[in-house]
Enzyme design. Structure first.
Site, mmCIF file in Angstrom:
data_model
loop_
_atom_site.group_PDB
_atom_site.id
_atom_site.type_symbol
_atom_site.label_atom_id
_atom_site.label_comp_id
_atom_site.label_asym_id
_atom_site.label_seq_id
_atom_site.Cartn_x
_atom_site.Cartn_y
_atom_site.Cartn_z
ATOM 1 N N SER A 34 41.372 44.805 46.780
ATOM 2 C CA SER A 34 40.234 43.892 46.908
ATOM 3 C C SER A 34 40.740 42.470 46.857
ATOM 4 O O SER A 34 41.327 42.046 45.852
ATOM 5 C CB SER A 34 39.241 44.110 45.768
ATOM 6 O OG SER A 34 38.363 42.994 45.729
ATOM 7 N N HIS A 69 39.864 45.539 51.283
ATOM 8 C CA HIS A 69 38.493 45.574 50.756
ATOM 9 C C HIS A 69 37.998 44.143 50.538
ATOM 10 O O HIS A 69 38.644 43.356 49.845
ATOM 11 C CB HIS A 69 38.495 46.363 49.451
ATOM 12 C CG HIS A 69 37.145 46.601 48.850
ATOM 13 N ND1 HIS A 69 36.324 47.625 49.251
ATOM 14 C CD2 HIS A 69 36.488 45.959 47.866
ATOM 15 C CE1 HIS A 69 35.199 47.605 48.533
ATOM 16 N NE2 HIS A 69 35.282 46.596 47.682
ATOM 17 N N ASP A 105 34.900 41.819 49.271
ATOM 18 C CA ASP A 105 33.717 41.829 48.405
ATOM 19 C C ASP A 105 32.817 40.637 48.684
ATOM 20 O O ASP A 105 33.150 39.497 48.350
ATOM 21 C CB ASP A 105 34.152 41.808 46.934
ATOM 22 C CG ASP A 105 34.671 43.160 46.484
ATOM 23 O OD1 ASP A 105 33.983 44.165 46.710
ATOM 24 O OD2 ASP A 105 35.786 43.209 45.909
ATOM 25 N N MET A 129 29.446 38.748 47.845
ATOM 26 C CA MET A 129 28.472 38.627 46.747
ATOM 27 C C MET A 129 27.550 37.435 47.008
ATOM 28 O O MET A 129 28.000 36.405 47.504
ATOM 29 C CB MET A 129 29.200 38.418 45.419
ATOM 30 C CG MET A 129 30.197 39.518 45.106
ATOM 31 S SD MET A 129 30.894 39.307 43.467
ATOM 32 C CE MET A 129 32.108 40.634 43.458
ATOM 33 N N HIS A 166 32.295 45.243 51.598
ATOM 34 C CA HIS A 166 31.381 45.721 50.559
ATOM 35 C C HIS A 166 30.351 44.637 50.292
ATOM 36 O O HIS A 166 30.671 43.599 49.703
ATOM 37 C CB HIS A 166 32.215 46.030 49.297
ATOM 38 C CG HIS A 166 31.421 46.472 48.121
ATOM 39 N ND1 HIS A 166 31.965 46.535 46.849
ATOM 40 C CD2 HIS A 166 30.141 46.879 47.993
ATOM 41 C CE1 HIS A 166 31.046 46.952 46.000
ATOM 42 N NE2 HIS A 166 29.921 47.172 46.661
ATOM 43 N N MET A 184 27.455 43.113 48.369
ATOM 44 C CA MET A 184 26.678 43.095 47.123
ATOM 45 C C MET A 184 25.650 41.994 47.299
ATOM 46 O O MET A 184 25.712 40.927 46.657
ATOM 47 C CB MET A 184 27.614 42.861 45.935
ATOM 48 C CG MET A 184 28.444 44.103 45.617
ATOM 49 S SD MET A 184 29.934 43.726 44.670
ATOM 50 C CE MET A 184 31.022 43.292 46.019
ATOM 51 N N MET A 202 30.658 53.045 42.264
ATOM 52 C CA MET A 202 31.057 51.907 41.430
ATOM 53 C C MET A 202 31.425 52.417 40.035
ATOM 54 O O MET A 202 30.631 53.121 39.398
ATOM 55 C CB MET A 202 29.924 50.887 41.299
ATOM 56 C CG MET A 202 29.499 50.194 42.592
ATOM 57 S SD MET A 202 30.806 49.324 43.479
ATOM 58 C CE MET A 202 31.369 48.151 42.242
ATOM 59 N N ASP A 260 35.357 52.062 43.178
ATOM 60 C CA ASP A 260 35.489 50.609 43.106
ATOM 61 C C ASP A 260 35.229 50.117 41.687
ATOM 62 O O ASP A 260 34.108 50.203 41.190
ATOM 63 C CB ASP A 260 34.502 49.977 44.098
ATOM 64 C CG ASP A 260 34.759 48.488 44.291
ATOM 65 O OD1 ASP A 260 35.700 47.951 43.679
ATOM 66 O OD2 ASP A 260 33.999 47.882 45.064
ATOM 67 N N GLY A 267 37.965 48.754 38.189
ATOM 68 C CA GLY A 267 38.802 49.220 37.088
ATOM 69 C C GLY A 267 39.813 50.300 37.450
ATOM 70 O O GLY A 267 40.297 51.016 36.567
ATOM 71 N N GLY A 269 41.587 45.626 42.634
ATOM 72 C CA GLY A 269 41.774 44.178 42.729
ATOM 73 C C GLY A 269 42.841 43.712 41.758
ATOM 74 O O GLY A 269 43.998 43.516 42.123
HETATM 75 C C1 DX5 Z 1 33.347 44.518 41.796
HETATM 76 C C2 DX5 Z 1 33.988 44.552 43.176
HETATM 77 C C3 DX5 Z 1 35.319 45.198 43.156
HETATM 78 C C4 DX5 Z 1 36.335 44.461 42.330
HETATM 79 C C5 DX5 Z 1 37.367 45.399 41.839
HETATM 80 O O1 DX5 Z 1 32.115 43.941 41.875
HETATM 81 O O2 DX5 Z 1 33.167 45.285 44.070
HETATM 82 O O3 DX5 Z 1 35.805 45.465 44.455
HETATM 83 O O4 DX5 Z 1 36.960 43.431 43.029
HETATM 84 O O5 DX5 Z 1 38.210 44.674 41.002
HETATM 85 P P1 DX5 Z 1 39.067 45.382 39.865
HETATM 86 O O6 DX5 Z 1 39.965 46.363 40.560
HETATM 87 O O7 DX5 Z 1 39.802 44.243 39.261
HETATM 88 O O8 DX5 Z 1 38.105 46.063 38.938
HETATM 89 ZN ZN ZN Z 2 34.039 46.084 46.026
#
Ligand code: DX5
Ligand code: ZN
Length: 229
Positions: free
Chosen positions: A12, A37, A39, A41, A70, A72, A141, A176, A178, A198
């Site tokens: 990510s 990936h 993200d 937002m 992705h 959000m 998630m 997605d 952690g 990420g």
């Molecule tokens: C969370 C995102 C993820 C995030 C993952 O809202 O959708 O893609 O970047 O990041 P890590 O791998 O650090 O949890």
């Molecule tokens: Zn994501």
């Protein structure tokens, strides 16, 4: 895009250097990323704001693999064409983003992209039961969306249930949030094939020192594959 269930690592770029996306994308791909990936937002569906279609369009020439976008955001439908024009290969919308996810998935495919549906931790596997024929990917998630670097929430049962529901359909299960070498085996064993990561990919590395990205990607991949052997 051909379909397979091999483990794919999707870094990510939320954890990349925001002033240097082009080189960061090139570095992670050179270091073994299978997908990229992205993200998106909106500061409304999630309490954080990243980038929109013009930025995603600027990433496109740097992505030689698969651009996995992705969303959000809410609403989704007014922006689907903009992400198609920006060059998304896969466009994922949240089931929680509005009442008409069925229509949204149809519209994503009609715009020429693969359609993904994402589930927040509080949303059940069964909520996608009537959507599976419209989906190319289900994103589970394992954090509450909005930020990188959060602690993994164990959704192994949900992944296992989805894997059963999907059966032979060509639908990816993506995880997605952690994901790192300690959590990747749990979800791989349960049936996930796309692992977004990420912080666990970008930590310790940089475009000047990209080998670290490679080591981080390989560590996640090895841990996941070991759980399958
Ligand atoms: C969370 C995102 C993820 C995030 C993952 O809202 O959708 O893609 O970047 O990041 P890590 O791998 O650090 O949890
Ligand atoms: Zn994501």
């Amino acid at each position: 895009m051909s379909f397979d269930r091999k483990i794919k690592i999707a870094p990510s770029i939320l954890s990349a250097d925001f002033a240097n996306f082009g080189q960061e994308i090139q570095a992670i791909e050179a270091q073994g990323a299978d997908w990229v990936h992205v993200d998106v937002m909106d500061g409304h569906f999630v309490p954080n704001l990243t980038f929109g279609p013009p930025a995603v369009k600027a990433f496109r020439p740097h992505v030689k693999t698969v651009m996995d976008v992705h969303l959000m955001i809410t609403p989704v439908d007014p922006y689907i064409q903009a992400y198609a024009d920006a060059g998304a290969d896969i466009l994922t919308a949240h089931i929680e983003a509005g009442p008409h996810i069925h229509r949204t998935l149809q519209a994503i495919r009609a715009a020429g992209m693969k359609a993904g549906v994402a589930l927040n931790p509080g949303t059940s596997a069964e909520s996608v039961e009537h959507l599976l024929d419209l989906a190319d990917l289900v994103c589970v998630m394992t954090v509450n969306p909005g930020f990188g670097g959060q602690k993994f929430i164990d959704m192994t049962d949900k992944v296992r249930r989805l894997r059963e529901m999907i059966g032979d359909r060509p639908i990816h299960i993506e995880i997605d949030g952690g994901v790192d070498p300690s959590t990747a085996p749990l979800v791989a064993e349960a049936g996930a094939d796309v692992l977004v990561a990420g912080s666990a990919v970008f930590k310790g590395g940089s475009v000047e020192n990209p080998n670290i990205y490679g080591e981080n990607i390989q560590a996640i991949r090895t841990a996941a594959e070991r759980a399958l052997s």
